[in-house]
Design a protein around this motif. Structure first.
Motif, short mmCIF file in Angstrom:
data_model
loop_
_atom_site.label_atom_id
_atom_site.label_comp_id
_atom_site.label_asym_id
_atom_site.label_seq_id
_atom_site.Cartn_x
_atom_site.Cartn_y
_atom_site.Cartn_z
N HIS A 1 0.93 -1.19 -0.05
CA HIS A 1 0.03 0.02 -0.01
C HIS A 1 0.87 1.09 0.02
O HIS A 1 1.58 1.40 0.91
CB HIS A 1 -0.99 -0.03 1.04
CG HIS A 1 -1.75 1.43 1.31
ND1 HIS A 1 -2.65 1.47 0.65
CD2 HIS A 1 -1.42 2.39 2.36
CE1 HIS A 1 -3.29 2.60 1.08
NE2 HIS A 1 -2.24 3.33 1.84
N HIS A 2 0.74 1.97 -1.03
CA HIS A 2 1.79 3.05 -1.07
C HIS A 2 1.21 4.25 0.02
O HIS A 2 -0.15 4.52 -0.06
CB HIS A 2 1.77 3.84 -2.41
CG HIS A 2 2.54 4.55 -2.71
ND1 HIS A 2 2.53 6.10 -2.26
CD2 HIS A 2 3.89 4.58 -3.41
CE1 HIS A 2 3.95 6.66 -2.62
NE2 HIS A 2 4.53 5.81 -3.15
N PRO A 3 1.91 4.94 0.64
CA PRO A 3 1.34 5.81 1.67
C PRO A 3 0.76 7.17 1.14
O PRO A 3 -0.18 7.71 1.80
CB PRO A 3 2.70 6.08 2.29
CG PRO A 3 4.02 5.72 1.66
CD PRO A 3 3.42 4.81 0.77
N TYR B 1 -7.08 6.26 -2.41
CA TYR B 1 -8.28 5.72 -2.37
C TYR B 1 -7.78 4.15 -1.89
O TYR B 1 -6.81 3.70 -1.55
CB TYR B 1 -8.95 5.02 -3.79
CG TYR B 1 -9.26 6.62 -4.35
CD1 TYR B 1 -10.43 6.94 -4.29
CD2 TYR B 1 -8.53 7.17 -5.37
CE1 TYR B 1 -10.79 8.26 -4.99
CE2 TYR B 1 -8.56 8.47 -5.96
CZ TYR B 1 -10.17 8.85 -5.68
OH TYR B 1 -10.31 10.15 -6.34
N ASP B 2 -8.97 3.49 -1.32
CA ASP B 2 -8.57 2.13 -0.84
C ASP B 2 -9.33 1.19 -1.67
O ASP B 2 -10.39 0.64 -1.66
CB ASP B 2 -9.32 2.06 0.63
CG ASP B 2 -9.26 0.52 1.24
OD1 ASP B 2 -8.05 -0.04 0.98
OD2 ASP B 2 -9.94 0.17 2.09
N LEU C 1 -4.08 -2.17 -1.64
CA LEU C 1 -2.94 -2.12 -2.49
C LEU C 1 -2.98 -1.55 -3.94
O LEU C 1 -1.76 -1.15 -4.27
CB LEU C 1 -2.51 -3.74 -2.88
CG LEU C 1 -2.12 -4.72 -1.90
CD1 LEU C 1 -1.81 -6.19 -2.24
CD2 LEU C 1 -0.85 -4.25 -0.79
N GLY C 2 -3.93 -0.95 -4.41
CA GLY C 2 -4.26 -0.36 -5.52
C GLY C 2 -4.07 1.06 -5.55
O GLY C 2 -4.56 1.88 -4.55
N LEU C 3 -3.66 1.31 -6.82
CA LEU C 3 -3.64 2.81 -7.00
C LEU C 3 -4.86 3.19 -8.06
O LEU C 3 -4.83 2.17 -9.14
CB LEU C 3 -2.46 3.55 -7.46
CG LEU C 3 -1.28 3.34 -6.18
CD1 LEU C 3 -0.12 3.69 -6.76
CD2 LEU C 3 -1.79 4.44 -5.12
N GLU C 4 -5.41 3.94 -7.99
CA GLU C 4 -6.65 4.37 -9.00
C GLU C 4 -5.96 4.89 -10.24
O GLU C 4 -4.56 5.10 -10.55
CB GLU C 4 -7.63 5.45 -8.59
CG GLU C 4 -8.77 4.74 -7.91
CD GLU C 4 -9.73 4.00 -8.67
OE1 GLU C 4 -9.50 3.91 -9.88
OE2 GLU C 4 -10.71 3.40 -8.26
N THR C 5 -6.95 4.95 -11.20
CA THR C 5 -6.34 5.27 -12.71
C THR C 5 -6.71 6.75 -13.06
O THR C 5 -6.75 6.92 -14.22
CB THR C 5 -7.01 4.46 -13.82
OG1 THR C 5 -8.45 4.44 -13.69
CG2 THR C 5 -6.91 2.76 -13.54
#
Length: 117
Positions: free
Chosen positions: A21-23, A27-28, A33-37
Motif C-alpha cells: 500500500h503506497h502511503p 483510495y482504498d 494495495l491498488g492505486l486508482e487510474t
C-alpha cells in the motif's frame, strides 16, 4: 531465441514482487494495495519509477491479469511493488472464482526460473 511471456498464478506475484500500500494512495482499492487510474493516484503512478509499477487488467471470462508497467487499455488499477519487474516478459493470471494455490503449488510456481535479463 524467442521471447515468450511467462504466465504464473497471482500468488507468485504477491510472494515474489511484494506489492504494498503506497502511503500517498488516495483510495482504498484492490485490497488496499491498488492505486486508482485517475486523479492524484494516477499522478502518483506516473511519478514513480516504472520498474516498480504494474497494471491490473480486465481480461476474457472475467479473469484479470497483472502485467508489468503502466498500461491504459482495460486497466483496473495500478500496483506498486518492492521488487522491480525490470520489464520482464511475465504476467500473472487472476482466475475468476478460483481459489489460491496450495502451499505446495505456490512453492512450485515460485521455484520456476525467472530470467531477469
Amino acid at each position: 531465441m524467442s521471447t515468450s511471456t511467462l504466465t504464473l498464478h497471482e500468488d507468485t506475484f504477491y510472494k515474489h514482487f511484494k506489492p504494498y500500500h503506497h502511503p500517498k494512495a488516495s483510495y482504498d482499492i484492490w485490497g488496499g494495495l491498488g492505486l486508482e487510474t485517475f486523479d492524484a493516484d494516477y499522478d502518483l503512478v506516473r511519478s514513480l519509477r516504472g520498474e516498480f509499477v504494474w497494471t491490473v487488467l480486465d481480461g476474457e471470462a472475467n479473469d484479470q491479469w497483472i502485467v508489468p508497467g503502466i498500461q491504459y487499455v482495460n486497466r483496473v488499477c495500478y500496483l506498486v511493488t518492492e521488487v522491480p519487474h525490470n520489464d520482464l516478459s511475465i504476467e500473472f493470471r487472476i482466475k475468476h472464482r478460483a481459489a489460491s494455490l496450495t502451499k505446495i503449488g505456490l512453492a512450485r510456481q515460485i521455484k520456476r526460473p525467472i530470467n531477469f535479463r
